[in-house]
Scaffold this motif. Structure first.
Motif, PDB file in Angstrom:
ATOM      1  N   UNK A 133      -6.970   6.913  -2.481  1.00 49.75           N
ATOM      2  CA  UNK A 133      -7.009   5.643  -1.744  1.00 49.75           C
ATOM      3  C   UNK A 133      -5.895   5.643  -0.701  1.00 49.75           C
ATOM      4  N   UNK A 134      -6.204   5.597   0.606  1.00 46.15           N
ATOM      5  CA  UNK A 134      -5.146   5.659   1.635  1.00 46.15           C
ATOM      6  C   UNK A 134      -4.193   4.474   1.596  1.00 46.15           C
ATOM      7  N   UNK A 135      -4.613   3.347   1.025  1.00 42.12           N
ATOM      8  CA  UNK A 135      -3.682   2.228   0.882  1.00 42.12           C
ATOM      9  C   UNK A 135      -2.642   2.510  -0.191  1.00 42.12           C
ATOM     10  N   UNK A 136      -2.991   3.396  -1.126  1.00 44.04           N
ATOM     11  CA  UNK A 136      -2.051   3.776  -2.171  1.00 44.04           C
ATOM     12  C   UNK A 136      -1.237   4.999  -1.758  1.00 44.04           C
ATOM     13  N   UNK A 137      -1.911   5.978  -1.151  1.00 44.81           N
ATOM     14  CA  UNK A 137      -1.215   7.205  -0.753  1.00 44.81           C
ATOM     15  C   UNK A 137      -1.746   7.715   0.583  1.00 44.81           C
ATOM     16  N   UNK A 138      -0.870   7.689   1.576  1.00 47.12           N
ATOM     17  CA  UNK A 138      -1.170   8.236   2.893  1.00 47.12           C
ATOM     18  C   UNK A 138       0.014   9.118   3.282  1.00 47.12           C
ATOM     19  N   UNK A 139      -0.093  10.437   3.136  1.00 43.35           N
ATOM     20  CA  UNK A 139       1.070  11.311   3.354  1.00 43.35           C
ATOM     21  C   UNK A 139       1.658  11.220   4.751  1.00 43.35           C
ATOM     22  N   UNK A 140       0.877  10.796   5.724  1.00 45.45           N
ATOM     23  CA  UNK A 140       1.396  10.667   7.093  1.00 45.45           C
ATOM     24  C   UNK A 140       2.271   9.436   7.260  1.00 45.45           C
ATOM     25  N   UNK A 141       2.436   8.637   6.195  1.00 45.88           N
ATOM     26  CA  UNK A 141       3.252   7.436   6.270  1.00 45.88           C
ATOM     27  C   UNK A 141       4.366   7.407   5.224  1.00 45.88           C
ATOM     28  N   UNK A 142       4.629   8.546   4.617  1.00 44.31           N
ATOM     29  CA  UNK A 142       5.695   8.653   3.620  1.00 44.31           C
ATOM     30  C   UNK A 142       6.885   9.330   4.286  1.00 44.31           C
ATOM     31  N   UNK A 143       7.967   8.566   4.480  1.00 42.78           N
ATOM     32  CA  UNK A 143       9.139   9.045   5.207  1.00 42.78           C
ATOM     33  C   UNK A 143      10.360   9.003   4.293  1.00 42.78           C
ATOM     34  N   UNK A 144      11.107  10.091   4.232  1.00 42.30           N
ATOM     35  CA  UNK A 144      12.340  10.134   3.445  1.00 42.30           C
ATOM     36  C   UNK A 144      13.502   9.604   4.273  1.00 42.30           C
ATOM     37  N   UNK A 145      14.306   8.718   3.680  1.00 46.39           N
ATOM     38  CA  UNK A 145      15.449   8.122   4.388  1.00 46.39           C
ATOM     39  C   UNK A 145      16.777   8.328   3.678  1.00 46.39           C
ATOM     40  N   UNK A 146      16.761   8.702   2.393  1.00 50.47           N
ATOM     41  CA  UNK A 146      18.015   8.846   1.659  1.00 50.47           C
ATOM     42  C   UNK A 146      17.983  10.023   0.713  1.00 50.47           C
ATOM     43  N   UNK A 147      19.165  10.584   0.456  1.00 51.57           N
ATOM     44  CA  UNK A 147      19.286  11.747  -0.413  1.00 51.57           C
ATOM     45  C   UNK A 147      20.497  11.585  -1.319  1.00 51.57           C
ATOM     46  N   UNK A 148      20.381  12.095  -2.531  1.00 48.99           N
ATOM     47  CA  UNK A 148      21.503  12.218  -3.464  1.00 48.99           C
ATOM     48  C   UNK A 148      21.352  13.548  -4.184  1.00 48.99           C
ATOM     49  N   UNK A 149      22.480  14.105  -4.626  1.00 48.89           N
ATOM     50  CA  UNK A 149      22.503  15.452  -5.185  1.00 48.89           C
ATOM     51  C   UNK A 149      23.192  15.440  -6.544  1.00 48.89           C
ATOM     52  N   UNK A 150      22.548  16.040  -7.546  1.00 47.12           N
ATOM     53  CA  UNK A 150      23.195  16.307  -8.825  1.00 47.12           C
ATOM     54  C   UNK A 150      23.248  17.821  -9.022  1.00 47.12           C
ATOM     55  N   UNK A 151      23.700  18.259 -10.189  1.00 47.56           N
ATOM     56  CA  UNK A 151      23.862  19.703 -10.403  1.00 47.56           C
ATOM     57  C   UNK A 151      22.525  20.438 -10.436  1.00 47.56           C
ATOM     58  N   UNK A 152      21.420  19.716 -10.737  1.00 47.40           N
ATOM     59  CA  UNK A 152      20.138  20.419 -10.846  1.00 47.40           C
ATOM     60  C   UNK A 152      19.003  19.771 -10.063  1.00 47.40           C
ATOM     61  N   UNK A 153      19.269  18.613  -9.431  1.00 48.17           N
ATOM     62  CA  UNK A 153      18.179  17.896  -8.765  1.00 48.17           C
ATOM     63  C   UNK A 153      18.614  17.336  -7.416  1.00 48.17           C
ATOM     64  N   UNK A 154      17.623  17.194  -6.528  1.00 51.04           N
ATOM     65  CA  UNK A 154      17.755  16.368  -5.343  1.00 51.04           C
ATOM     66  C   UNK A 154      16.989  15.073  -5.601  1.00 51.04           C
TER      67      UNK A 154
ATOM     68  N   UNK B 244       7.998   1.709   4.155  1.00 48.63           N
ATOM     69  CA  UNK B 244       7.988   1.290   5.556  1.00 48.63           C
ATOM     70  C   UNK B 244       6.585   0.916   5.985  1.00 48.63           C
ATOM     71  N   UNK B 245       5.608   1.658   5.469  1.00 52.81           N
ATOM     72  CA  UNK B 245       4.195   1.436   5.767  1.00 52.81           C
ATOM     73  C   UNK B 245       3.442   1.341   4.442  1.00 52.81           C
ATOM     74  N   UNK B 246       2.170   1.037   4.530  1.00 52.14           N
ATOM     75  CA  UNK B 246       1.325   1.136   3.340  1.00 52.14           C
ATOM     76  C   UNK B 246       1.102   2.614   3.024  1.00 52.14           C
ATOM     77  N   UNK B 247       0.683   2.904   1.795  1.00 52.15           N
ATOM     78  CA  UNK B 247       0.382   4.278   1.437  1.00 52.15           C
ATOM     79  C   UNK B 247       1.541   5.067   0.886  1.00 52.15           C
ATOM     80  N   UNK B 248       2.589   4.380   0.376  1.00 49.12           N
ATOM     81  CA  UNK B 248       3.733   5.066  -0.243  1.00 49.12           C
ATOM     82  C   UNK B 248       3.634   4.847  -1.753  1.00 49.12           C
ATOM     83  N   UNK B 249       3.273   5.873  -2.511  1.00 48.57           N
ATOM     84  CA  UNK B 249       3.029   5.670  -3.949  1.00 48.57           C
ATOM     85  C   UNK B 249       4.287   5.500  -4.793  1.00 48.57           C
ATOM     86  N   UNK B 250       5.361   6.220  -4.446  1.00 48.01           N
ATOM     87  CA  UNK B 250       6.613   6.134  -5.204  1.00 48.01           C
ATOM     88  C   UNK B 250       7.774   6.084  -4.220  1.00 48.01           C
ATOM     89  N   UNK B 251       8.758   5.245  -4.509  1.00 47.98           N
ATOM     90  CA  UNK B 251       9.853   5.037  -3.564  1.00 47.98           C
ATOM     91  C   UNK B 251      11.117   5.815  -3.930  1.00 47.98           C
TER      92      UNK B 251
END
Length: 558
Positions: free
Chosen positions: A58-79, A86-93
């Motif tokens: 469902x493009x209202x749930x997931x549209x990869x052309x509208x998923x933009x990364x704005x923040x990053x954090x770093x641990x010893x094993x993960x980003x 920002x738009x519709x179509x972003x499944x997880x924030x």
């Protein structure tokens, strides 16, 4: 072909592939002699590991052309990656990827699991433990992740306020929520958009397990800094004209792409040595500072102003900004320059750390974590292409980049967490060594708990009932900054009273700074040398007048 020959060919192919991958991950910066600009992760578009029966088609749930990364954090094993709605179509924030592999394009794993991201299905209850829209998150020294939830869906479409803003604090060892912070209505405005945060643990006690920190939060659309005193669970709001966007800098450009964003304060950084917060609206070329003592002192008394100072000017607008854990160096990235700059207000040391016209387009976030000493992490997202709807899904649009040795390593940089394993050869530092403060100069302060008086002539609020009536003497000097005059067509231009245009410097007063990319100086300042500390700096920017980059160092006629 014999089995031995076939095996030899396959081994050679594997070796060549590994060498090509190594080259891809370690492409040097376009700037000759700069440290390696490594690509840790890269994506054309961001994809997720959806659980069964989720409406990923469902493009209202997931549209990869509208998923933009704005923040990053770093641990010893993960980003950790923040992808706000920002738009519709972003499944997880809020998501994670492993940092064990290099240069790959892994699918994102919703953090901590998909039950916290029901807002993507439009079935979220604000009282639930979950997230609506996270722009950035920060890790404290107790290994807990503070996820700032703006509560706004489709902020670049119809700006739906889905829920009030809040913070969820996750224990990254167990991935459980250990604390929820809901902001009172007194600090939230009609179109508030909480986008960034700084955790100030300089006065935190070990026995309190990071529950007595101060958190400084940017409100971008209703410009202000919201301060949260975690130890006493109280919040107040502080605003200043310098936090507003400048109409003269509404339009930004990256290469041939021009876009208009009238965003207020969003970039924010913390100098732990000097107890100073640096901040910048997106729509400006200026950088400002305010002491943390002033932010901690509670709501302003009636008619008072924050002791904000103009630190300097950049070559263009920018978003990401961070400070080195020690030494006071500021790292930033002007849009038009597609570069990473370094500037130390204490020593006036300036450096172009990296320049890459492709990989450094729209740097959304920068960080120099003390738990990964010497390393500068960069998140570039080509946000302008998402915003302009001219994204090319056939090219890499989102990158996590890393520069080893870009940040000065102090012996106590690793005081917070165990060191991250170094899997790369050491790169020589590009920052000046840390220098102890000069005797007689108040460049850092010991903070007691400050108090503020009751607003005379105005009704008291819940926050004033927490703070007392005694006034704490602040150990800093500052300059007054003008109040916005709404009768002036461009009130931002009147912020810094006494600032006046200057003629280009005479040839005799020029000194060579650094060669860059043939356009303009990345960052330059005028310094009042006879006054000492960085509080007396004035930022100026001049366009390139000759074949050299220049810095004006005259101390006259301020």
């Amino acid at each position: 072909m014999s089995p031995k020959s076939l095996l030899a060919c396959l081994s050679l192919l594997v070796l060549c592939t590994a060498r090509v991958e190594s080259v891809i991950n370690r492409v040097p910066s376009d700037l000759s002699g700069a440290p390696l600009l490594e690509t840790a992760k890269m994506w054309n578009l961001l994809y997720y590991d959806f659980p069964p029966n989720w409406p990923s088609s469902d493009p209202d749930f997931y549209n990869p052309a509208q998923v933009v990364a704005t923040g990053i954090e770093v641990t010893h094993d993960r980003f950790f990656l923040a992808t706000p709605r920002l738009f519709s179509g972003v499944p997880a924030t809020l998501s994670t990827v492993s940092r064990l592999d290099e240069g790959d394009s892994p699918v994102l794993t919703a953090y901590p699991d998909w039950s916290h991201h029901a807002a993507g299905t439009k079935s979220y209850n604000c009282s639930d433990i979950g997230l609506v829209s996270v722009y950035r998150m920060k890790l404290d020294k107790c290994n807990r992740l503070w996820a700032l939830d703006a509560g706004v869906s489709r902020s670049l479409e119809d700006f739906e306020v889905s829920c009030p803003p809040k913070i969820l604090v996750y224990d990254t060892d167990t991935d459980n929520v250990v604390r929820r912070i809901d902001f009172p209505p007194e600090v939230v405005r009609g179109e508030s958009l909480y986008t960034n945060l700084i955790i100030d643990d300089t006065s935190s006690k070990i026995e309190n397990h990071c529950d007595d920190v101060f958190v400084y939060i940017t409100d971008t659309v209703e410009p202000a800094i919201v301060v949260y005193d975690s130890g006493h669970d109280v919040t107040w709001r502080l605003s200043h004209p310098s936090m507003y966007p400048d109409p003269n800098f509404a339009e930004s450009s990256i290469h041939e792409h021009r876009f208009t964003l009238m965003d207020g304060i969003v970039g924010i950084a913390f100098d732990r040595d000097a107890n100073v917060i640096y901040y910048q609206p997106l729509a400006t070329d200026r950088l400002f500072s305010v002491p943390t003592a002033a932010l901690r002192s509670g709501p302003l008394s009636w008619g008072a102003e924050l002791p904000v100072k103009l630190v300097g000017r950049k070559s263009s607008q920018g978003l990401g900004i961070t400070c080195a854990p020690k030494g006071g160096s500021i790292f930033f990235s002007p849009f038009t320059a597609t570069a990473i700059g370094e500037w130390n207000p204490l020593t006036n040391h300036q450096n172009v750390v990296a320049f890459d016209s492709e990989r450094l387009q729209f740097v959304a976030d920068l960080m120099a974590p003390s738990r990964d000493p010497g390393t500068l992490y960069i998140l570039s997202s080509k946000f302008h292409r998402f915003f302009l709807k001219n994204l090319d899904s056939g090219e890499v649009n989102t990158r996590i980049l890393r520069i080893r040795g870009a940040v000065y390593e102090s012996p106590d940089d690793s005081e917070f967490l165990p060191l991250i394993e170094q899997s790369f050869p050491a790169v020589s530092t590009t920052s000046l060594p840390y220098r102890a403060p000069v005797a007689g100069f108040k460049t850092s302060f010991t903070l007691n708990h400050p108090l503020t008086p009751v607003h005379t002539g105005k009704p008291t609020s819940y926050i004033e009932r927490y703070f007392g009536t005694s006034r704490h003497e602040t150990p800093y000097n500052f300059e007054s900054v003008g109040v916005i005059n709404k009768q002036v067509r461009s009130p931002f231009a009147r912020l810094n009273m006494g600032e006046k245009p200057r003629a280009p410097p005479a040839p005799s007063s020029l000194q060579e700074l650094h060669k860059f990319d043939g356009r303009s100086v990345l960052y330059s300042t005028q310094i009042e040398h006879h006054r000492g500390p960085p509080r007396d700096y004035r930022g100026r920017r001049y366009t390139r007048q000759s074949t050299r980059q220049v810095l004006y160092n005259s101390t006259l006629d301020f």
